[in-house]
Design a protein around this motif. Sequence first.
Motif, short mmCIF file in Angstrom:
data_model
loop_
_atom_site.label_atom_id
_atom_site.label_comp_id
_atom_site.label_asym_id
_atom_site.label_seq_id
_atom_site.Cartn_x
_atom_site.Cartn_y
_atom_site.Cartn_z
N ASP A 21 0.86 -1.19 0.00
CA ASP A 21 0.00 0.00 0.00
C ASP A 21 0.89 1.23 0.00
O ASP A 21 1.62 1.47 0.97
N LEU A 22 0.83 2.02 -1.07
CA LEU A 22 1.61 3.25 -1.15
C LEU A 22 0.81 4.32 -1.88
O LEU A 22 0.05 4.01 -2.80
N HIS A 23 1.00 5.55 -1.45
CA HIS A 23 0.42 6.69 -2.18
C HIS A 23 1.53 7.71 -2.42
O HIS A 23 2.27 8.06 -1.49
N VAL A 197 9.97 8.26 1.98
CA VAL A 197 10.73 7.04 1.74
C VAL A 197 10.00 5.85 2.36
O VAL A 197 9.32 5.99 3.38
N ALA A 198 10.13 4.70 1.71
CA ALA A 198 9.56 3.46 2.24
C ALA A 198 10.65 2.39 2.24
O ALA A 198 11.49 2.34 1.35
N LYS A 206 7.65 -2.27 5.22
CA LYS A 206 7.80 -2.34 6.67
C LYS A 206 7.76 -0.97 7.33
O LYS A 206 7.49 -0.84 8.53
N LEU A 207 8.08 0.06 6.57
CA LEU A 207 8.09 1.42 7.13
C LEU A 207 7.87 2.41 6.00
O LEU A 207 8.42 2.26 4.91
N PHE A 285 18.54 2.86 8.00
CA PHE A 285 18.19 1.64 7.28
C PHE A 285 18.87 0.43 7.91
O PHE A 285 18.25 -0.61 8.14
N ILE A 286 20.15 0.56 8.20
CA ILE A 286 20.90 -0.56 8.78
C ILE A 286 20.32 -0.97 10.12
O ILE A 286 20.07 -2.16 10.38
N TYR A 287 20.07 0.00 10.99
CA TYR A 287 19.51 -0.32 12.31
C TYR A 287 18.10 -0.90 12.20
O TYR A 287 17.74 -1.81 12.95
N PHE A 288 17.31 -0.37 11.26
CA PHE A 288 15.94 -0.87 11.09
C PHE A 288 15.97 -2.32 10.64
O PHE A 288 15.23 -3.15 11.17
N VAL A 289 16.80 -2.65 9.66
CA VAL A 289 16.87 -4.02 9.15
C VAL A 289 17.40 -4.96 10.22
O VAL A 289 16.91 -6.09 10.37
#
Length: 296
Positions: A21-23, A197-198, A206-207, A285-289
């Motif tokens: 889901d993106l807009h 950004v997604a 995921k974000l 990004f690194i910490y999120f992954v």
Amino acid sequence: MIDIKNASKIIDGKYIIKNVDLHVNKGSIFGIIGENGAGKTTLIKCLTGIYKVDEGSILIDGEEVFDNNRVKQTIGYVSDENQYFSSFKVEELLKFYKKTYNDFSDERFNELNKKFKIPIERRIRELSKGMKMRVSILLNLSIKPDILILDEPTSGLDPIIKKEIMSIIVDEVASRDVTVFISSHHLDHIERICDNVAIIKNGEIKLMSSMEEAKNCMKKLQVVFKNNDDLRKELSSLSGVTKVETIGRVNYIITKSYTKDLEEKLYNMGADFIEIVDMSLEDMFIYFVEEEDKNE
């Protein structure tokens, strides 16, 4: 402008993207990032109408993109691998694009080529990877697209041309209200130009966040406490804290939801010194992954 609703694509019985889901608003720059194999290119091929989604829908200005020539006339697509007819000369590709796209502009191509210096008499097979990417970018800018979709557009390019391309993309948005959807492993480019950004992982979003919100919420705190007690377990239990590392007396705390309340809690725990450090998109990004991998 772009509405992706519960979109899924199945290949060989496996979900490559799932319930996306993106807009994306008109005149904005949207970045999609993820590890190799996360589903970025598949999502982009669905967005450009190369693939048809198996579930959900992808709409551009309220119309399905798949098998819709009118909509595709408005889309410029730069692939990470440009599979042009290798025997064609660049000047022959120009003629092909002029016949394919109603708004293709020789004037625009020639204007841009003053900077990009593409030898139009050369055959595609004679060009380097970086030069082929330049050709693709110039051709797709020259159709005067309403939507510009870019999959690793700076692959194989030298730093000066990379900077030039990013500048041109921003100018396109500012001058013509172009909508840009971009995937890149060069997260510094995404961070510099994107409004939103997604993060995609295993085919799922995921974000999703604005760059401003991401920078305001995700921080690294360098904290020194008055005593030398090991507080890692207690610090890790604080709301919003995703990671704690201790080197000497300094505790490095990563939080995805920074507030002044967190600082107050740290001072109440005996913090003697707190420094708030802004994080780059690459660090985020690194910490999120890492956190996602830990929770799987």
